[in-house]
Design an enzyme around this catalytic site. Structure first.
Site, short mmCIF file in Angstrom:
data_model
loop_
_atom_site.label_atom_id
_atom_site.label_comp_id
_atom_site.label_asym_id
_atom_site.label_seq_id
_atom_site.Cartn_x
_atom_site.Cartn_y
_atom_site.Cartn_z
N ASP A 1 0.29 -2.03 0.30
CA ASP A 1 -0.23 0.00 -0.08
C ASP A 1 1.12 1.14 -0.09
OD1 ASP A 1 -3.07 0.63 1.08
OD2 ASP A 1 -1.10 2.29 0.91
N ILE A 2 0.82 1.92 -1.10
CA ILE A 2 0.69 3.43 -1.10
C ILE A 2 1.80 3.95 0.08
CG2 ILE A 2 -0.26 4.95 -1.48
CD1 ILE A 2 1.74 5.89 -4.01
N ASN B 1 -13.18 -2.95 2.39
CA ASN B 1 -13.33 -2.39 2.81
C ASN B 1 -14.83 -2.29 1.57
OD1 ASN B 1 -12.76 -1.19 5.09
ND2 ASN B 1 -10.81 -0.27 3.83
N GLY C 1 -15.55 2.58 3.52
CA GLY C 1 -14.40 3.33 3.30
C GLY C 1 -13.45 3.01 2.51
N GLN C 2 -13.98 2.59 1.90
CA GLN C 2 -13.86 2.09 0.09
C GLN C 2 -13.33 3.32 -0.64
OE1 GLN C 2 -15.84 -0.87 -2.41
NE2 GLN C 2 -14.23 -0.76 -3.65
N HIS D 1 -10.32 -5.07 -3.46
CA HIS D 1 -9.03 -4.59 -2.64
C HIS D 1 -8.52 -6.07 -1.91
CE1 HIS D 1 -9.82 -0.92 -2.48
NE2 HIS D 1 -9.10 -1.01 -0.93
N HIS E 1 -7.19 -5.30 1.98
CA HIS E 1 -5.79 -4.96 2.81
C HIS E 1 -5.25 -6.27 4.01
CE1 HIS E 1 -6.79 -0.67 2.07
NE2 HIS E 1 -7.77 -1.21 2.09
P1 5GP Z 1 -9.86 1.81 0.40
O1 5GP Z 1 -9.85 2.68 1.23
O2 5GP Z 1 -10.15 1.34 -0.78
O3 5GP Z 1 -10.15 0.42 0.76
O4 5GP Z 1 -7.78 1.37 0.19
C1 5GP Z 1 -7.67 1.71 -0.84
C2 5GP Z 1 -5.72 2.16 -0.45
O5 5GP Z 1 -5.13 2.26 -1.45
C3 5GP Z 1 -5.37 2.60 0.73
O6 5GP Z 1 -5.31 2.34 1.73
C4 5GP Z 1 -4.78 3.87 -0.59
O7 5GP Z 1 -3.86 3.93 0.39
C5 5GP Z 1 -4.08 2.73 -1.71
N1 5GP Z 1 -3.52 3.73 -2.90
C6 5GP Z 1 -4.08 4.68 -3.44
N2 5GP Z 1 -3.71 4.55 -4.40
C7 5GP Z 1 -2.83 3.40 -4.13
C8 5GP Z 1 -1.62 3.67 -5.23
O8 5GP Z 1 -1.57 4.21 -6.57
N3 5GP Z 1 -0.70 2.47 -5.00
C9 5GP Z 1 -0.96 1.72 -4.16
N4 5GP Z 1 0.44 0.97 -4.11
N5 5GP Z 1 -1.58 2.19 -3.12
C10 5GP Z 1 -2.40 2.67 -3.29
#
Ligand code: 5GP
Ligand code: ZN
Length: 112
Positions: A29-30, A85, A91-92, A98, A100
């Site tokens: 994760d970034i 999420n 919180g998606q 995906h 985590h």
């Molecule tokens: P969500 O909030 O949708 O469950 O998780 C999305 C996740 O994607 C977040 O934890 C966010 O840090 C990660 N993320 C968003 N953009 C990027 C990216 O460009 N590269 C990577 N590796 N992770 C990302």
């Protein structure tokens, strides 16, 4: 396809590929929320968990199995957390299914 994780799956946006099969990919994760924070995705586009059907149950099973494998590779011997999420209330923020995988720190419950 204007989807961030489809671009990552296709290799258009480079990431460290921690685990990969024909249908799944794991990468860091970034914006990590724990010392180990890995995202696992199906390469095929599914907008969220709620957008999958019972026919996708085997894929979802392999996604979970891949999380277990990555957790072993990352030596998360003290345990870990798996989160999917889903939708706004969940919180998606990225509209491609995906999972985590978080580890190497103690996490309380309920999450903040
Ligand atoms: P969500 O909030 O949708 O469950 O998780 C999305 C996740 O994607 C977040 O934890 C966010 O840090 C990660 N993320 C968003 N953009 C990027 C990216 O460009 N590269 C990577 N590796 N992770 C990302
Ligand atoms: Zn996608």
């Amino acid at each position: 396809m204007d989807c961030l994780f489809c671009k990552i799956a296709a290799g258009t946006i480079p990431v460290t590929r921690l685990y990969e099969t024909d249908e799944l990919l794991a990468f860091p994760d970034i914006n990590p929320q724990a010392p180990v924070h890995v995202l696992l995705i199906p390469k095929a586009h599914h907008a969220s968990l709620a957008h999958t059907s019972p026919a996708e149950a085997p894929l979802l099973g392999r996604l979970l199995a891949a999380a277990i494998e990555v957790a072993r590779e990352q030596k998360l011997d003290g345990g870990y957390r798996v989160v999917i999420n889903t939708g706004d209330d969940g919180g998606q923020t990225v509209g491609h299914l995906h999972l985590h995988l978080l580890g190497k720190r103690h996490m309380g419950w309920p999450p903040g």
